[in-house]
Design an enzyme around this catalytic site. Structure first.
Site, PDB file in Angstrom:
ATOM      1  N   VAL A 204       0.864  -1.171   0.000  1.00  0.00           N
ATOM      2  CA  VAL A 204       0.000   0.000   0.000  1.00  0.00           C
ATOM      3  C   VAL A 204       0.902   1.222   0.000  1.00  0.00           C
ATOM      4  O   VAL A 204       2.067   1.160   0.390  1.00  0.00           O
ATOM      5  CB  VAL A 204      -0.978   0.034   1.202  1.00  0.00           C
ATOM      6  CG1 VAL A 204      -2.026  -1.062   1.084  1.00  0.00           C
ATOM      7  CG2 VAL A 204      -0.238  -0.065   2.517  1.00  0.00           C
ATOM      8  N   SER A 205       0.355   2.352  -0.456  1.00  0.00           N
ATOM      9  CA  SER A 205       1.173   3.543  -0.674  1.00  0.00           C
ATOM     10  C   SER A 205       1.365   4.417   0.552  1.00  0.00           C
ATOM     11  O   SER A 205       2.311   5.194   0.616  1.00  0.00           O
ATOM     12  CB  SER A 205       0.557   4.383  -1.797  1.00  0.00           C
ATOM     13  OG  SER A 205       0.527   3.638  -2.982  1.00  0.00           O
ATOM     14  N   THR A 206       0.474   4.326   1.509  1.00  0.00           N
ATOM     15  CA  THR A 206       0.612   5.168   2.704  1.00  0.00           C
ATOM     16  C   THR A 206       0.437   4.312   3.956  1.00  0.00           C
ATOM     17  O   THR A 206      -0.181   3.246   3.927  1.00  0.00           O
ATOM     18  CB  THR A 206      -0.442   6.294   2.732  1.00  0.00           C
ATOM     19  OG1 THR A 206      -1.735   5.711   2.905  1.00  0.00           O
ATOM     20  CG2 THR A 206      -0.413   7.126   1.460  1.00  0.00           C
TER      21      THR A 206
END
Length: 130
Positions: A26-28
């Site tokens: 996931v990006s964050t």
């Protein structure tokens, strides 16, 4: 082992037969990996490597661990291609490295599979023209 069936990373104990390994990202830090982890577990992944890092971030420690962990005959499974590569060039490089290691690759969303003959195999979806 987590509730989804993907074992946490750590000590390696090789099963008597090759099993799929999963990778998710996931990006964050605020985003949740549960959905990816559940899909990887449903795909039969005995071990999952999960990163929380932006796609632009080249420091993905779990990806590095996964690449060190897999061995010939294994298959790496991802939920979708964008969870593995930061760009098309990055994706080609990672899949190429897996191939050189004798590791197959599967993307669930795109229905890509290099374990069937060692090359990308595209499956037609229902209702798609021939």
């Amino acid at each position: 082992m987590g509730p989804t069936g993907c074992a946490p990373t750590g000590h390696r104990s090789a099963p008597p037969w090759p099993t799929p390994k999963g990778y998710g990202r996931v990006s964050t830090r605020e985003q949740n990996l549960d959905r990816q982890q559940a899909a990887l577990a449903a795909a039969g992944c005995a071990r999952c490597f999960l990163d929380k890092a932006t796609g632009k971030n080249t420091n993905r420690p779990e990806l590095t661990k996964m690449l060190d962990y897999v061995h010939p005959g294994d298959a790496l499974v991802v939920v979708s291609l964008d969870r593995l590569g930061r760009s098309l060039e990055d994706l080609i490089g990672i899949v190429g490295q897996l191939k050189r290691q004798g590791v197959g690759f599967q993307s669930l969303h795109e229905k890509l599979d290099t374990t069937a003959g060692g090359m990308f195999v595209f499956h037609r979806g229902i209702g798609m023209p021939a």
